[in-house]
Scaffold this active site. Sequence first.
Site, short mmCIF file in Angstrom:
data_model
loop_
_atom_site.label_atom_id
_atom_site.label_comp_id
_atom_site.label_asym_id
_atom_site.label_seq_id
_atom_site.Cartn_x
_atom_site.Cartn_y
_atom_site.Cartn_z
N GLU A 152 0.76 -1.36 -0.12
CA GLU A 152 -0.06 0.17 -0.15
C GLU A 152 1.02 1.39 0.01
OE1 GLU A 152 -2.78 -0.65 3.01
OE2 GLU A 152 -3.76 -2.46 2.18
N GLU A 267 -5.61 -10.43 -1.21
CA GLU A 267 -6.48 -10.21 -0.11
C GLU A 267 -8.03 -10.17 -0.41
OE1 GLU A 267 -5.09 -7.35 2.38
OE2 GLU A 267 -2.82 -7.81 1.71
C1 XIL Z 1 -5.31 -6.38 8.69
C2 XIL Z 1 -5.69 -7.59 9.43
O1 XIL Z 1 -6.40 -8.25 8.98
C3 XIL Z 1 -6.06 -6.91 11.05
O2 XIL Z 1 -6.15 -8.41 11.81
C4 XIL Z 1 -5.06 -6.33 11.85
O3 XIL Z 1 -5.60 -5.83 12.75
C5 XIL Z 1 -4.64 -5.07 10.62
O4 XIL Z 1 -4.14 -5.51 9.35
N1 XIL Z 1 -4.73 -4.44 4.13
C6 XIL Z 1 -3.52 -5.57 4.36
C7 XIL Z 1 -3.58 -6.30 5.59
O5 XIL Z 1 -2.75 -5.49 3.43
O6 XIL Z 1 -2.03 -6.30 6.09
C8 XIL Z 1 -4.31 -5.76 6.55
O7 XIL Z 1 -4.63 -6.68 7.72
C9 XIL Z 1 -5.88 -5.61 5.85
C10 XIL Z 1 -5.77 -4.49 4.95
#
Ligand code: XIL
Length: 356
Positions: A152, A267
Amino acid sequence: MHRRQFVLGALGAGLTAGSAPAFAQAGPKECTRAAIPFGAAIRVDLLRDDQEYRRAVLGHCQLVVGEGGLKWFDLRPEADKFVFDQPDRLLAFADANGMRMRGHTLAWYAAMPKWTEAISTKKEAERVLYEHIDTVVGRYKGRIPSWDVVNEAVSEDPTAETPMRKSIWQDLIGTQHVELAFRRTAAVDPKAQLVLNDFGFENPTDRCRAKRAAFLRLVRNLKDRGVPLHAIGLQGHLPGEQEIDKDGISRLVAELHGMGLSILVTELDVIDDKLPRDRAIRDEIVASRARAFLQAIGDVCRPEAVVTWGITDQFTWVPIWFRRKDGDPNRPLPLDANYRPKPLMRAIQEFTRAKA
Ligand code: XIL
């Protein structure tokens, strides 16, 4: 230009394949019908404590990624302390069950421990980032075949003046932090697939168009400078209430693939907080968004993997930020809270198997 002509044109533009696939040789677990490996983000403690969860992961996944564990706030509670318990246990589980593990993530703006707030110079930021990559990638060299090196990096709402997201790395090192992270990771594990991971490309909005443009500028710049970037991770956190911009995604993927980059869906989930409460209707809309997203990618190239951010609605990050106003539990994932497959799982299976 008609969509089909565009897609065929893009394919005909001498698209070269990405780097050697990291998961094509997934372990013996890979089902011959599932031409594209499927996986999920895993909460390691649940593998130990919840047999239904463990059975679901074993039954559906050919690859896994830690939902936590390799985030800085899990891994580095203090500046001179690394806690590898979670990633070690996930890797042991993957190895024991013929699965592959993705590493997520080495450089991100979020989930940073408090001690990192004291880092105040470029020199210190580079030192800490290099120490992190050397230690973490070095520990798993040859055993984690694919890393989200930078996560990101591009602003959610990029402008010409500020295309990049604010982070300790961007603030202190500048945009060059992306190149430094990739080059250092490649130096530590030359065989690993190095991935730039991001989200927010998927809809027919000005914001998504600006994000796609800014992301492509960053990627072109990295490739022009010979940075060892092998693949792009399209996270796929899809806003359920918004249409999928199939042409926009296909154009993005065609440009990326044309630069020799592999594509991974890293994701996938569908954020349903603004969808109807009726579960049958909601589940169908969720599946339709994912189907359109995957098809827009698949029309241009075969993604190397499809990974959802969790496997069951019982354990999802979505309500952290997108809790439904009507209080009904979110339903963003392939299995419901009782591990029953939903239309989303069928949509994913149709896609991964159809690409045989
Ligand atoms: C999120 C996890 O799912 C949560 O449990 C944690 O508290 C924060 O991070 N994009 C990403 C992931 O790349 O690493 C994030 O994961 C969700 C958004």
